[in-house]
Design a protein around this motif. Structure first.
Motif, PDB file in Angstrom:
ATOM      1  N   ALA A  45       5.213   9.663 -64.306  1.00 47.38           N
ATOM      2  CA  ALA A  45       5.314   8.195 -64.331  1.00 47.38           C
ATOM      3  C   ALA A  45       6.520   7.746 -65.150  1.00 47.38           C
ATOM      4  O   ALA A  45       7.018   6.635 -64.964  1.00 47.38           O
ATOM      5  N   THR A  46       6.988   8.600 -66.060  1.00 48.40           N
ATOM      6  CA  THR A  46       8.183   8.280 -66.845  1.00 48.40           C
ATOM      7  C   THR A  46       9.439   8.458 -65.990  1.00 48.40           C
ATOM      8  O   THR A  46      10.361   7.650 -66.041  1.00 48.40           O
ATOM      9  N   ARG A  90      -3.185  14.669 -67.876  1.00 49.59           N
ATOM     10  CA  ARG A  90      -2.662  13.480 -68.531  1.00 49.59           C
ATOM     11  C   ARG A  90      -1.161  13.645 -68.818  1.00 49.59           C
ATOM     12  O   ARG A  90      -0.360  12.733 -68.550  1.00 49.59           O
ATOM     13  N   TYR A 136       1.129   5.923 -63.358  1.00 47.00           N
ATOM     14  CA  TYR A 136       0.383   6.856 -64.222  1.00 47.00           C
ATOM     15  C   TYR A 136      -1.096   6.870 -63.855  1.00 47.00           C
ATOM     16  O   TYR A 136      -1.696   7.953 -63.690  1.00 47.00           O
ATOM     17  N   GLU A 137      -1.681   5.693 -63.697  1.00 43.85           N
ATOM     18  CA  GLU A 137      -3.118   5.640 -63.424  1.00 43.85           C
ATOM     19  C   GLU A 137      -3.453   6.250 -62.066  1.00 43.85           C
ATOM     20  O   GLU A 137      -4.469   6.917 -61.900  1.00 43.85           O
ATOM     21  N   SER A 154       7.068  12.293 -72.998  1.00 44.23           N
ATOM     22  CA  SER A 154       5.804  11.815 -72.437  1.00 44.23           C
ATOM     23  C   SER A 154       4.803  12.959 -72.287  1.00 44.23           C
ATOM     24  O   SER A 154       3.588  12.746 -72.392  1.00 44.23           O
ATOM     25  N   PHE A 166       7.247   4.371 -69.175  1.00 41.77           N
ATOM     26  CA  PHE A 166       6.492   4.925 -68.046  1.00 41.77           C
ATOM     27  C   PHE A 166       5.915   3.800 -67.212  1.00 41.77           C
ATOM     28  O   PHE A 166       5.661   2.705 -67.699  1.00 41.77           O
ATOM     29  N   ARG A 198       3.038   2.258 -65.620  1.00 42.35           N
ATOM     30  CA  ARG A 198       1.604   2.378 -65.888  1.00 42.35           C
ATOM     31  C   ARG A 198       0.776   2.500 -64.608  1.00 42.35           C
ATOM     32  O   ARG A 198      -0.164   3.298 -64.544  1.00 42.35           O
ATOM     33  N   LEU A 214      -2.991  10.178 -62.300  1.00 38.67           N
ATOM     34  CA  LEU A 214      -4.007  10.896 -63.084  1.00 38.67           C
ATOM     35  C   LEU A 214      -5.000  11.632 -62.180  1.00 38.67           C
ATOM     36  O   LEU A 214      -5.407  12.753 -62.471  1.00 38.67           O
ATOM     37  N   ALA A 271       0.854  13.597 -65.505  1.00 41.69           N
ATOM     38  CA  ALA A 271       0.876  12.251 -64.900  1.00 41.69           C
ATOM     39  C   ALA A 271       1.813  11.329 -65.688  1.00 41.69           C
ATOM     40  O   ALA A 271       2.600  10.577 -65.105  1.00 41.69           O
ATOM     41  N   LEU A 272       1.741  11.394 -67.015  1.00 44.74           N
ATOM     42  CA  LEU A 272       2.603  10.548 -67.851  1.00 44.74           C
ATOM     43  C   LEU A 272       4.071  10.902 -67.648  1.00 44.74           C
ATOM     44  O   LEU A 272       4.937  10.036 -67.576  1.00 44.74           O
ATOM     45  N   GLY A 295       1.172  12.835 -73.893  1.00 44.81           N
ATOM     46  CA  GLY A 295      -0.032  13.111 -73.114  1.00 44.81           C
ATOM     47  C   GLY A 295      -0.884  14.191 -73.768  1.00 44.81           C
ATOM     48  O   GLY A 295      -2.117  14.067 -73.863  1.00 44.81           O
TER      49      GLY A 295
END
Lengths: 310, 310
Positions: free
Chosen positions: A279-280, A272, A294-295, A251, A289, A291, A298, A275-276, A255
């Protein structure tokens, strides 16, 4: 379009067992099968982010056929440009102990790739480079390929003017770095093996001297350390998280490529990627991941510039 | 022709690793893949002995396709009458520790079989019974099948006048025995679970009272104990042997069926079964038998009649 290359693709099998006991027989309570290999994992994340993405590499035998079938059904949006090979694609089997959460991993070596198959892959790769904005070269080399395989692919990408990221280890990384890739993404152990230094900042600087234009080291819970021509940064999630780290490194690659394809500056690329990656880890399914996380992450990743003391 | 039924066929994968370490990552140094499941193993041995043999059961998904491909290429002479199923054939993965020789086994549960698929299997089975001299029903039941599945298949065989051997365990064995199979072939643990007695002679007699016409118990290094309408015998190899016991029980089934198809008396059946089983332990490859050892052992197995003290 973004291209990821996985020379040693894998059918990733995950077994959940109540408790792992060496030398005993286990009933597997849950079986998950996914198309895998680092570049394929990164491609799934890129497709989920809305990028056009193509995968190449080798696939063969019954396992290769299953991998391609599952790529079509489980990885919507990922274009399959895999090259057929006579040998069988490897399986990687992860046995998760439900009691402790620990994973025991068994990795097959992969098919022996012949010179004609390797030549076909290079032709396919060269043609694909004509229409891509960035390329990632990912994972181990299957038996039969020259140890300088990635170095050759890096030179081809550079000649085509396509930025190239290398994510591998050992001798393939050492030889690849000498071919001057734009980015390498080692973890702490890979970086130490490459440079002989266990101090990440010093090691990253050394890896750049060896040929890497930029180094993004993934340091597990400590986040990312980036040593680039534009500066040095650390990127860390707001808090340490617990979860399944499988695929977190892939990830990071996704990113970095995603932000590179959008011409974002380094701090945004790192935010990015971090964060990815986080989130994974937070997603219960290996390599997926979360989502929403992740958002949210970020905006929470701290990217801090560092003065080079070395 | 001899028929073997394997309702839960398997793609048997064997990994050799230098040393098994829980929660570590292992490079597999050697991978072997075979079409498996008890009835398929027995069929391979029967074909190697020169018998015409057909296999039925279920096969589905990518693993089922690979199983059928490998059956065609790796088991010459075995006729494939497997019934397609929507779910995927299970994998069984054996991890052999090269240092100690110990095996750690991971068995997937198998596909869920639906009522229509089960009905098709019963039709295929009934038709095949018209041209066979003996049938063996082997192994565990896949999810979705009624626990009395083997009992039904036994009644069908008896109605067709075909002698039937049952090699299964637990509730499927208990229900099967009540349908009066000609032979059951439990190991010591399965026989004890069925009868509640850990004394094999007493347990075998009890299993016959429950419905089995004859009981051949495989007692590991102690050889075979047969409790039959014609008498009670023990069959033992000339000396204890060391080796890989995988498939030894399936070779007992093959030996019994082979001799049954030739109308040999019980002592000859047992000599053949014990010799094949021992020759299977002596072969380094799981489930294969050492033909030279088999032919030599045939004349060396001691079959001794026993007076029923019970």
């Amino acid at each position: 379009m973004i291209l990821t290359v996985t020379l040693n693709t894998a059918l990733d099998i995950t077994y959940r067992v109540p408790s792992l006991k060496p030398h005993a027989s286990h009933r597997v309570s849950e079986v998950t099968v996914r198309p895998g290999g680092k570049g394929i994992n990164a491609a799934r994340v890129l497709a989920a982010l809305g990028h056009e993405v193509t995968v190449t590499g080798f696939a063969g035998g019954a396992t290769g056929r299953e991998l391609r079938d599952r790529l079509a059904s489980q990885a919507p949006g990922v274009v399959d440009a895999l090259v057929p090979v006579a040998g069988a694609t490897r399986r990687t089997t992860a046995v998760v102990d439900a009691r402790t959460g620990d994973t025991t991993q068994f990795n097959e070596p992969g098919p022996v790739v012949g010179p004609a198959e390797w030549a076909t892959l290079q032709d396919v790769y060269k043609e694909l480079l004509g229409s891509v904005s960035a390329v990632a070269l990912c994972g181990s080399l299957p038996p039969g390929l020259p140890v300088g395989a990635y170095a050759g692919l890096i030179r081809t990408a550079r000649a085509a003017g396509v930025p190239v990221l290398l994510d591998t280890s050992g001798e393939a990384l050492r030889r690849g770095v000498a071919a001057r890739p734009d980015i390498i993404k080692p973890n702490a152990a890979e970086l130490a093996e490459l440079t002989g230094s266990h101090e990440p900042l010093r090691a990253a600087q050394d890896a750049r001297r060896r040929g890497a234009r930029a180094v993004v080291a993934s340091l597990g819970a400590d986040g990312l350390l980036a040593h680039t021509p534009d500066g040095i940064w650390r990127a860390a999630p707001p808090a340490r998280v617990q979860g399944n780290p499988t695929g977190a490194g892939d990830s990071v690659v996704a990113g970095l490529l995603s932000a590179l394809a959008e011409n974002l500056p380094w701090p945004d690329r790192l935010a990015r990627a971090a964060a990815l990656s986080t989130a994974t880890v937070l997603s219960p399914a290996a390599g997926e991941f979360d989502r929403q996380a992740y958002e949210k992450l970020l905006g929470q990743v701290a990217v801090t510039a560092e003065v080079n003391a070395a």
